[in-house]
Motif scaffolding. Structure first.
Motif, PDB file in Angstrom:
ATOM      1  N   ARG A 197       6.581   7.256 -11.291  1.00  0.00           N
ATOM      2  CA  ARG A 197       7.689   7.799 -10.515  1.00  0.00           C
ATOM      3  C   ARG A 197       8.926   6.905 -10.615  1.00  0.00           C
ATOM      4  O   ARG A 197       8.806   5.677 -10.648  1.00  0.00           O
ATOM      5  CB  ARG A 197       7.306   7.949  -9.032  1.00  0.00           C
ATOM      6  CG  ARG A 197       6.248   9.007  -8.791  1.00  0.00           C
ATOM      7  CD  ARG A 197       5.874   9.170  -7.339  1.00  0.00           C
ATOM      8  NE  ARG A 197       4.873  10.212  -7.197  1.00  0.00           N
ATOM      9  CZ  ARG A 197       5.126  11.510  -7.098  1.00  0.00           C
ATOM     10  NH1 ARG A 197       6.382  11.925  -7.091  1.00  0.00           N
ATOM     11  NH2 ARG A 197       4.155  12.383  -6.988  1.00  0.00           N
ATOM     12  N   SER A 213      11.465   6.111  -1.933  1.00  0.00           N
ATOM     13  CA  SER A 213      11.249   7.510  -2.279  1.00  0.00           C
ATOM     14  C   SER A 213      10.987   7.547  -3.773  1.00  0.00           C
ATOM     15  O   SER A 213      11.781   7.025  -4.563  1.00  0.00           O
ATOM     16  CB  SER A 213      12.484   8.345  -1.929  1.00  0.00           C
ATOM     17  OG  SER A 213      12.282   9.696  -2.263  1.00  0.00           O
ATOM     18  N   ARG A 215      10.276   9.735  -7.225  1.00  0.00           N
ATOM     19  CA  ARG A 215      10.426  11.045  -7.850  1.00  0.00           C
ATOM     20  C   ARG A 215       9.620  11.078  -9.146  1.00  0.00           C
ATOM     21  O   ARG A 215       9.792  10.231 -10.023  1.00  0.00           O
ATOM     22  CB  ARG A 215      11.911  11.295  -8.161  1.00  0.00           C
ATOM     23  CG  ARG A 215      12.325  12.753  -8.221  1.00  0.00           C
ATOM     24  CD  ARG A 215      12.119  13.372  -9.564  1.00  0.00           C
ATOM     25  NE  ARG A 215      12.724  14.701  -9.634  1.00  0.00           N
ATOM     26  CZ  ARG A 215      12.350  15.641 -10.494  1.00  0.00           C
ATOM     27  NH1 ARG A 215      11.367  15.410 -11.356  1.00  0.00           N
ATOM     28  NH2 ARG A 215      12.957  16.813 -10.498  1.00  0.00           N
ATOM     29  N   THR A 216       8.697  12.032  -9.253  1.00  0.00           N
ATOM     30  CA  THR A 216       7.860  12.095 -10.443  1.00  0.00           C
ATOM     31  C   THR A 216       8.688  12.427 -11.689  1.00  0.00           C
ATOM     32  O   THR A 216       9.700  13.134 -11.600  1.00  0.00           O
ATOM     33  CB  THR A 216       6.737  13.136 -10.291  1.00  0.00           C
ATOM     34  OG1 THR A 216       5.885  13.077 -11.436  1.00  0.00           O
ATOM     35  CG2 THR A 216       7.296  14.550 -10.162  1.00  0.00           C
ATOM     36  N   ARG A 228       3.373  16.951  -6.505  1.00  0.00           N
ATOM     37  CA  ARG A 228       4.392  16.557  -5.516  1.00  0.00           C
ATOM     38  C   ARG A 228       5.567  15.957  -6.257  1.00  0.00           C
ATOM     39  O   ARG A 228       5.434  14.918  -6.918  1.00  0.00           O
ATOM     40  CB  ARG A 228       3.816  15.538  -4.529  1.00  0.00           C
ATOM     41  CG  ARG A 228       2.730  16.096  -3.625  1.00  0.00           C
ATOM     42  CD  ARG A 228       2.133  14.995  -2.743  1.00  0.00           C
ATOM     43  NE  ARG A 228       3.100  14.503  -1.779  1.00  0.00           N
ATOM     44  CZ  ARG A 228       2.857  13.488  -0.944  1.00  0.00           C
ATOM     45  NH1 ARG A 228       1.687  12.875  -0.986  1.00  0.00           N
ATOM     46  NH2 ARG A 228       3.781  13.070  -0.101  1.00  0.00           N
ATOM     47  N   LYS A 229       6.723  16.628  -6.152  1.00  0.00           N
ATOM     48  CA  LYS A 229       7.914  16.126  -6.848  1.00  0.00           C
ATOM     49  C   LYS A 229       8.315  14.771  -6.264  1.00  0.00           C
ATOM     50  O   LYS A 229       8.653  13.850  -7.004  1.00  0.00           O
ATOM     51  CB  LYS A 229       9.070  17.110  -6.707  1.00  0.00           C
ATOM     52  CG  LYS A 229      10.319  16.684  -7.466  1.00  0.00           C
ATOM     53  CD  LYS A 229      11.482  17.662  -7.267  1.00  0.00           C
ATOM     54  CE  LYS A 229      11.243  18.942  -8.025  1.00  0.00           C
ATOM     55  NZ  LYS A 229      12.462  19.818  -7.983  1.00  0.00           N
ATOM     56  N   TYR A 230       8.268  14.654  -4.931  1.00  0.00           N
ATOM     57  CA  TYR A 230       8.631  13.402  -4.265  1.00  0.00           C
ATOM     58  C   TYR A 230       7.470  12.887  -3.416  1.00  0.00           C
ATOM     59  O   TYR A 230       6.768  13.666  -2.763  1.00  0.00           O
ATOM     60  CB  TYR A 230       9.859  13.582  -3.358  1.00  0.00           C
ATOM     61  CG  TYR A 230      11.168  13.577  -4.098  1.00  0.00           C
ATOM     62  CD1 TYR A 230      11.818  12.371  -4.384  1.00  0.00           C
ATOM     63  CD2 TYR A 230      11.762  14.764  -4.517  1.00  0.00           C
ATOM     64  CE1 TYR A 230      13.024  12.356  -5.061  1.00  0.00           C
ATOM     65  CE2 TYR A 230      12.972  14.758  -5.205  1.00  0.00           C
ATOM     66  CZ  TYR A 230      13.595  13.544  -5.475  1.00  0.00           C
ATOM     67  OH  TYR A 230      14.786  13.539  -6.159  1.00  0.00           O
ATOM     68  N   ASN A 232       7.225   9.947  -0.435  1.00  0.00           N
ATOM     69  CA  ASN A 232       8.074   9.084   0.386  1.00  0.00           C
ATOM     70  C   ASN A 232       7.235   8.188   1.288  1.00  0.00           C
ATOM     71  O   ASN A 232       6.142   8.568   1.707  1.00  0.00           O
ATOM     72  CB  ASN A 232       9.014   9.930   1.256  1.00  0.00           C
ATOM     73  CG  ASN A 232       9.888  10.852   0.423  1.00  0.00           C
ATOM     74  OD1 ASN A 232      10.545  10.417  -0.509  1.00  0.00           O
ATOM     75  ND2 ASN A 232       9.870  12.137   0.755  1.00  0.00           N
ATOM     76  N   GLY A 264      19.549  15.278  -0.636  1.00  0.00           N
ATOM     77  CA  GLY A 264      18.636  14.451  -1.411  1.00  0.00           C
ATOM     78  C   GLY A 264      19.239  13.159  -1.931  1.00  0.00           C
ATOM     79  O   GLY A 264      20.453  13.033  -2.100  1.00  0.00           O
ATOM     80  N   ASN A 265      18.350  12.192  -2.200  1.00  0.00           N
ATOM     81  CA  ASN A 265      18.781  10.902  -2.727  1.00  0.00           C
ATOM     82  C   ASN A 265      19.527  11.058  -4.048  1.00  0.00           C
ATOM     83  O   ASN A 265      20.549  10.405  -4.275  1.00  0.00           O
ATOM     84  CB  ASN A 265      17.561   9.998  -2.964  1.00  0.00           C
ATOM     85  CG  ASN A 265      16.708   9.833  -1.730  1.00  0.00           C
ATOM     86  OD1 ASN A 265      17.132  10.145  -0.631  1.00  0.00           O
ATOM     87  ND2 ASN A 265      15.509   9.326  -1.911  1.00  0.00           N
TER      88      ASN A 265
END
Length: 601
Positions: A197, A213, A215-216, A228-230, A232, A264-265
């Motif tokens: 990630r 956080s 992110r894949t 799961r895309k993110y 946290n 979003g980040n």
């Protein structure tokens, strides 16, 4: 070892309450006191009051109260010792050797562990193992300077690379688990929570790394049900998602006079990469009052720039209300269209990569205010060619116009609604005034009921026994209020023997009296701020309320205290007689009385 009283006094002296509070709210002079809208709850009329002698505060709206240490404990979510240390560091003071550490969370150490994890992942990003992460970020339009500015990194595919690194630095398993960095598997061996990630460190306004956080970079497979895309960080001892805003540590230094709030980040980072230096992210659509109050410390204006889908629009409407309640002026930047490849624009990241900063600046400069945006949303959702559509439109509009404070602005919207619907402005104005009056009466009724419930002790989480023992609780709180105002009574030979914990029925009041007696056990004066060590900020506020109530009543003489104690003692004896157990001797008397009556018949 307890922190010496002399050091506590030095900390309080070097950190004037007025100076500390002014960092979080705008203070105004009110006679010899200072007032502001409470930083702990939403209000339009200031009820948060600072008193000079002795230095303390009390909010007549939510009941928060205490000294500068209590304030920092609440505002920065710190325990007592950490709050003292925070203020000591601010004043350039060194904590005394041997200060209490039991049951204390070493937040500085935990943030240091997070910072080391961030450095590990950031370094890994620029190695062969991090190529997938670096390629992803570069393809999203991020330059190396931006990557470094935000401390972005990459967690590789190894199961325990971070765990081995941090263990090698001497950090403990329970610390890594508590920070949501590494977890024990079924076999007891620890593994890294974040793998494969891109890592976004979440940093507070003081520069502490609180959380992450991830992110894949892997695509979702057709049979991947657990994708799961993110991922946290969960809430930890140093991180509360509801109290943190991503990139505010950078945006607070922007020369711009407003903050741009994204979801979003990646949206925030992408805007910064294209020269928009005042972007932050709310870590999802669930914006909270605490986040709004944090933002309000650094700006008076916010432009919401959420995603363009329906979920984003609903989140925008909620964010408008929360930001306005925090006293912020709000605008809404709406982004839409298709990029050169024909893809639909979904978020700020899509928009600025497709059209650049100039187009974003144009959208920002023409962004409508909150009321105008909501007015447009109401109009867009109604069929104004029908009677029902017009009726629904006017009902929703008048509810919206009733919230507008400026008479001129209100008239402009009423005129616009009249123009759109053909309904006379006078009719719409009448309905708006009626709605405003109805809302005012509802709020007044709500406040009145709140005061009634407060008097009866309903909903009191600090002193829940108050609702059960209404009469006793009132006397107990009055007695404690007098003692807090006049601590000299605690060492007075006339009163000391009368002050027994068993006299009280409410557990919280018992705790307070017990603490007061303990702190003055050997005839010592009650130390300034001594109760801070023993009670939470919320409990300190409850005690401050008791003190304020007695202070306003004025007469807190020895005679009044003695009368209160006498009345409470009499009430206790009555209750004791009511609850007298069925003893054997009492039953014998009852039988004898019954036998006597039977013989006389």
């Amino acid at each position: 070892m307890r922190i010496p009283e002399s050091f506590i006094q030095e900390v309080v002296l070097r950190n004037p309450l007025e100076e500390i509070v002014s960092q979080y709210a705008t203070l105004k002079r009110a006679g010899s006191n200072m007032v502001c809208c409470c930083p702990f709850h939403h209000e339009k009329t200031p009820s948060f009051t600072l008193y000079a002698n002795p230095s303390h505060y009390y909010c007549y709206g939510c009941g928060a109260g205490g000294d500068v240490i209590t304030f920092i404990r609440t505002m920065e979510n710190l325990d007592y010792v950490s709050a003292v240390e925070y203020l000591a560091n601010r004043a350039g003071l060194v904590m005394p050797q041997g200060s209490p550490a039991e049951k204390r969370v070493d937040k500085k150490r935990l943030c240091t562990i997070n910072a080391e994890a961030a450095r590990f992942w950031h370094k890994n990003l620029f190695t062969p193992q991090g190529k997938a992460g670096l390629d992803y970020l570069v393809n999203r339009g991020l330059s190396v300077p931006i990557i470094k500015r935000f401390g972005l990194g990459y967690a590789g595919s190894e199961w325990d690379a971070l765990y081995r690194h941090l263990k090698g630095m001497g950090y403990r398993d329970e610390e890594l688990n508590g920070l949501f960095l590494c977890r024990p598997g079924k076999n007891g061996r620890y593994y890294d929570v974040f793998r494969q990630r891109v890592m976004f460190p979440i940093i507070d306004v003081s520069g502490n790394v609180l959380a992450f956080s991830g992110r894949t970079v892997l695509p979702k497979g057709p049979d991947d049900q657990n994708y799961r895309k993110y991922v946290n960080t969960n809430d930890t001892d140093v991180f509360k998602k509801s109290q943190t805003v991503f990139a505010l540590n950078i945006a607070k230094n922007s020369p711009e006079k407003e903050i741009i709030l994204c979801e979003g980040n990646m949206d925030a980072v992408s805007l910064h990469a294209h020269g928009v230096s005042n972007a932050v992210a709310s870590l999802g659509t669930a914006l909270t009052p605490n986040q709004c109050r944090l933002i309000a410390r650094f700006t008076e204006r916010v432009s919401i720039c959420y995603d363009s889908d329906e979920a984003g629009r609903r989140a925008t409407e909620k964010a408008i209300r929360l930001l306005q309640e925090a006293g912020l002026k709000v605008r809404v930047i709406s982004l839409s269209g298709t990029d050169p490849a024909g893809n639909q624009i979904k978020d700020p990241d899509d928009f600025i990569r497709a059209f650049g900063k100039m187009s974003f600046d144009k959208a920002s400069s023409t962004a409508p205010g909150a009321i105008e945006y909501l007015f447009g949303r109401i109009a867009a959702g109604k069929d104004l060619s029908t009677m029902d559509g017009k009726d629904e439109f006017i009902k929703e509009c008048t509810a919206l116009f009733a919230t507008v404070q400026s008479p001129v602005e209100k008239e402009l919207y009423i005129s616009r609604a009249a123009e759109i619907t053909g309904i006379p402005a006078q009719v719409i104005r009448l309905q708006t005034d009626k709605k405003a009056g109805s809302e005012m009466r509802r709020e007044q009724k709500k406040l009145l009921q709140k005061e009634v419930d407060k008097t009866r002790g309903l909903g009191n989480r600090i002193n829940p026994d108050k609702a059960k023992f209404v009469s006793s609780a009132s006397k107990e709180e009055n007695i404690l209020g007098i003692l807090l105002l006049r601590p000299d009574y605690l060492v007075d030979a006339k009163f000391r023997p009368l002050l027994t914990v068993d006299l009280f029925r409410c557990e919280f009041c018992k705790r307070v009296l017990g603490a007061l007696l303990s702190l003055t056990e050997n005839g010592e004066e009650l130390r300034s701020g001594a109760l801070n060590e023993l009670f939470s900020p919320e409990e300190m506020g409850e005690m401050e309320g008791m003190k304020k109530k007695r202070e306003e009543l004025g007469n807190n003489s020895p005679a009044v205290l003695k009368e209160m104690l006498t009345r409470l003692d009499e009430e206790a004896k009555k209750e004791e007689n009511k609850a007298e157990p069925l003893t054997a001797s009492w039953l014998e008397k009852l039988k004898a009385e019954k036998s006597r009556k039977d013989n006389n018949q």
